[in-house]
Scaffold this motif. Structure first.
Motif, PDB file in Angstrom:
ATOM      1  N   ARG A 112      72.374 -49.172  27.432  1.00  0.00           N
ATOM      2  CA  ARG A 112      71.490 -48.028  27.161  1.00  0.00           C
ATOM      3  C   ARG A 112      71.463 -47.787  25.651  1.00  0.00           C
ATOM      4  NH1 ARG A 112      70.210 -42.790  29.906  1.00  0.00           N
ATOM      5  NH2 ARG A 112      69.707 -41.358  28.211  1.00  0.00           N
ATOM      6  N   PRO A 113      70.265 -47.674  25.054  1.00  0.00           N
ATOM      7  CA  PRO A 113      70.197 -47.412  23.609  1.00  0.00           C
ATOM      8  C   PRO A 113      70.885 -46.088  23.260  1.00  0.00           C
ATOM      9  CG  PRO A 113      68.052 -48.021  24.468  1.00  0.00           C
ATOM     10  CD  PRO A 113      68.943 -47.829  25.647  1.00  0.00           C
ATOM     11  N   GLU A 114      71.456 -46.031  22.078  1.00  0.00           N
ATOM     12  CA  GLU A 114      72.198 -44.839  21.654  1.00  0.00           C
ATOM     13  C   GLU A 114      71.307 -43.599  21.665  1.00  0.00           C
ATOM     14  OE1 GLU A 114      74.540 -43.643  17.682  1.00  0.00           O
ATOM     15  OE2 GLU A 114      75.070 -45.585  18.552  1.00  0.00           O
ATOM     16  N   ALA A 115      70.123 -43.698  21.109  1.00  0.00           N
ATOM     17  CA  ALA A 115      69.155 -42.593  21.125  1.00  0.00           C
ATOM     18  C   ALA A 115      67.999 -43.028  22.015  1.00  0.00           C
ATOM     19  CB  ALA A 115      68.690 -42.283  19.715  1.00  0.00           C
ATOM     20  N   ALA A 116      68.225 -42.991  23.327  1.00  0.00           N
ATOM     21  CA  ALA A 116      67.268 -43.576  24.268  1.00  0.00           C
ATOM     22  C   ALA A 116      65.972 -42.779  24.390  1.00  0.00           C
ATOM     23  CB  ALA A 116      67.912 -43.716  25.649  1.00  0.00           C
ATOM     24  N   GLN A 117      66.032 -41.453  24.325  1.00  0.00           N
ATOM     25  CA  GLN A 117      64.834 -40.647  24.556  1.00  0.00           C
ATOM     26  C   GLN A 117      63.902 -40.680  23.354  1.00  0.00           C
ATOM     27  OE1 GLN A 117      65.369 -37.028  26.613  1.00  0.00           O
ATOM     28  NE2 GLN A 117      63.496 -36.102  25.867  1.00  0.00           N
ATOM     29  N   ARG A 118      62.598 -40.865  23.641  1.00  0.00           N
ATOM     30  CA  ARG A 118      61.576 -40.894  22.591  1.00  0.00           C
ATOM     31  C   ARG A 118      61.502 -39.537  21.917  1.00  0.00           C
ATOM     32  NH1 ARG A 118      56.168 -39.536  22.353  1.00  0.00           N
ATOM     33  NH2 ARG A 118      56.205 -38.956  24.534  1.00  0.00           N
ATOM     34  N   GLU A 119      61.425 -39.555  20.601  1.00  0.00           N
ATOM     35  CA  GLU A 119      61.340 -38.317  19.830  1.00  0.00           C
ATOM     36  C   GLU A 119      60.089 -37.541  20.229  1.00  0.00           C
ATOM     37  OE1 GLU A 119      60.764 -37.109  15.194  1.00  0.00           O
ATOM     38  OE2 GLU A 119      62.079 -38.796  15.629  1.00  0.00           O
ATOM     39  N   GLY A 120      60.249 -36.271  20.537  1.00  0.00           N
ATOM     40  CA  GLY A 120      59.137 -35.421  20.915  1.00  0.00           C
ATOM     41  C   GLY A 120      58.795 -35.458  22.397  1.00  0.00           C
TER      42      GLY A 120
END
Length: 71
Positions: free
Chosen positions: A56-64
């Motif tokens: 899972r990517p460290e900052a998985a959620q798309r900004e905004g």
């Protein structure tokens, strides 16, 4: 043994708002685009889908994004 991705849907992962990949039955699927268009984000989504939360990517959620990432 070759591995084929039959279908991938990803939403709100890193720079990707939404993507659906349906590869050809035979041949090569190319993920292309300009800089900062989400090519690496699509590859990260594929790694996450195949490898589980370990990838899972460290900052998985798309900004905004108002909704969490979805595979």
């Amino acid at each position: 043994m070759p591995v084929k991705i039959i279908e991938l849907e990803a939403e709100n992962i890193k720079r990707v708002k939404a993507v659906q990949i349906v590869p050809a039955l035979n041949g090569l699927t190319i993920i292309g685009g300009d800089n900062n268009q989400g090519k690496t984000s699509v590859l990260d989504a594929i790694a996450w889908a195949l490898g589980g939360d370990k990838y899972r990517p460290e900052a998985a959620q798309r900004e905004g994004a108002n909704t969490p990432p979805r595979l």
